[in-house]
Design a protein around this motif. Structure first.
Motif, short mmCIF file in Angstrom:
data_model
loop_
_atom_site.label_atom_id
_atom_site.label_comp_id
_atom_site.label_asym_id
_atom_site.label_seq_id
_atom_site.Cartn_x
_atom_site.Cartn_y
_atom_site.Cartn_z
N VAL A 72 0.84 -1.19 0.00
CA VAL A 72 0.00 0.00 0.00
C VAL A 72 0.88 1.25 0.00
N ALA A 73 1.93 1.25 0.81
CA ALA A 73 2.84 2.40 0.88
C ALA A 73 3.48 2.68 -0.48
N ARG A 74 3.86 1.63 -1.19
CA ARG A 74 4.46 1.82 -2.52
C ARG A 74 3.46 2.46 -3.47
N ASP A 75 2.20 2.02 -3.41
CA ASP A 75 1.18 2.59 -4.27
C ASP A 75 0.91 4.05 -3.91
N VAL A 76 0.94 4.37 -2.63
CA VAL A 76 0.75 5.75 -2.17
C VAL A 76 1.85 6.64 -2.74
N ALA A 78 1.41 7.23 -6.41
CA ALA A 78 0.33 8.15 -6.71
C ALA A 78 0.73 9.60 -6.44
N VAL A 79 1.47 9.82 -5.37
CA VAL A 79 1.94 11.18 -5.04
C VAL A 79 2.90 11.67 -6.11
N ALA A 80 3.81 10.79 -6.55
CA ALA A 80 4.78 11.17 -7.59
C ALA A 80 4.09 11.48 -8.91
N GLN A 81 3.08 10.70 -9.27
CA GLN A 81 2.38 10.91 -10.53
C GLN A 81 1.58 12.20 -10.55
N SER A 82 1.16 12.64 -9.36
CA SER A 82 0.31 13.84 -9.28
C SER A 82 1.11 15.12 -9.15
N ALA A 83 2.43 15.00 -8.97
CA ALA A 83 3.26 16.19 -8.73
C ALA A 83 3.32 17.08 -9.98
#
Length: 207
Positions: free
Chosen positions: A195-199, A202-207
């Motif tokens: 889950v942490a890896r997916d989080v 997702a944060v990196a993709q939205s930057a």
């Protein structure tokens, strides 16, 4: 708000693991050199923490949904004034465990159709939406079992039982469809590390 600031929230049903993932993301960003702070709702400021004790403890029937809406909004306004906005203005990344989406569901949907009142009060008194919301989606029965195993004093909403958990999960999934540009769905039925890896992705993709 500083151009470098980001406001990231975590949402999900009780026991979904969102608080753990919020802490892990905060640690990850700090270790990477980001100026990030971690906070929570209800709470995050002295006044809001006092309101937290009122709304999360005691008998499930202690407050009506309408009264809860006013209490949560008062806590959020104090939190916004005293912590969230100053941090964003200073260029910090703010990671918050729950925000307005929880009120849209737990008060706007849980015991009546109050969504219109929730949104109107939010627009009037808060007026801020996150840049990114990470919705940790998990099986309601497993999440409730995990939440009850914590055995804390703050179990008022858990005491509403499995029916509320199922209703809230459906509501969160509907919110993800309503706000697709802001809300990213994360599978919370995986291991904590997965889950942490997916989080983080997702944060990196939205930057």
């Amino acid at each position: 708000m500083s151009a470098t600031a980001r406001f990231i929230t975590f949402e999900g049903i009780d026991g979904s693991g969102k608080s753990t993932q919020a802490r892990r993301l905060h640690n990850y960003l700090r270790q990477g050199g980001s100026d990030a702070i971690l906070t929570r709702e209800p709470g995050g400021s002295a006044g809001a923490e006092e309101i937290r004790a009122l709304v999360l403890q005691g008998d499930p029937a202690r407050w009506s949904a309408e009264t809860e809406l006013l209490l949560f909004t008062a806590a959020r306004r104090d939190h916004l004034e005293r912590l969230i906005l100053p941090a964003l203005d200073a260029g910090q990344t703010v990671i918050c465990d729950r925000f307005a989406d929880s009120t849209r569901l737990y008060q706007g949907l849980s015991r009546g159709d109050l969504r219109g009142k929730v949104d109107a009060l939010h627009d009037l008194m808060i007026g801020v939406e996150p840049d990114l919301t990470l919705l940790i989606d998990m099986d309601p029965e497993a999440a409730l079992s995990r939440a009850k195993a914590r055995q804390t004093a703050e179990e008022r909403f858990e005491d509403f039982g499995l029916d509320l958990q199922r209703k809230m999960r459906a509501g969160f999934l509907a919110l993800a469809e309503e706000f697709p540009k802001r809300i990213r769905l994360i599978d919370g039925n995986q291991s904590e590390d997965a889950v942490a890896r997916d989080v983080i992705a997702a944060v990196a993709q939205s930057a």
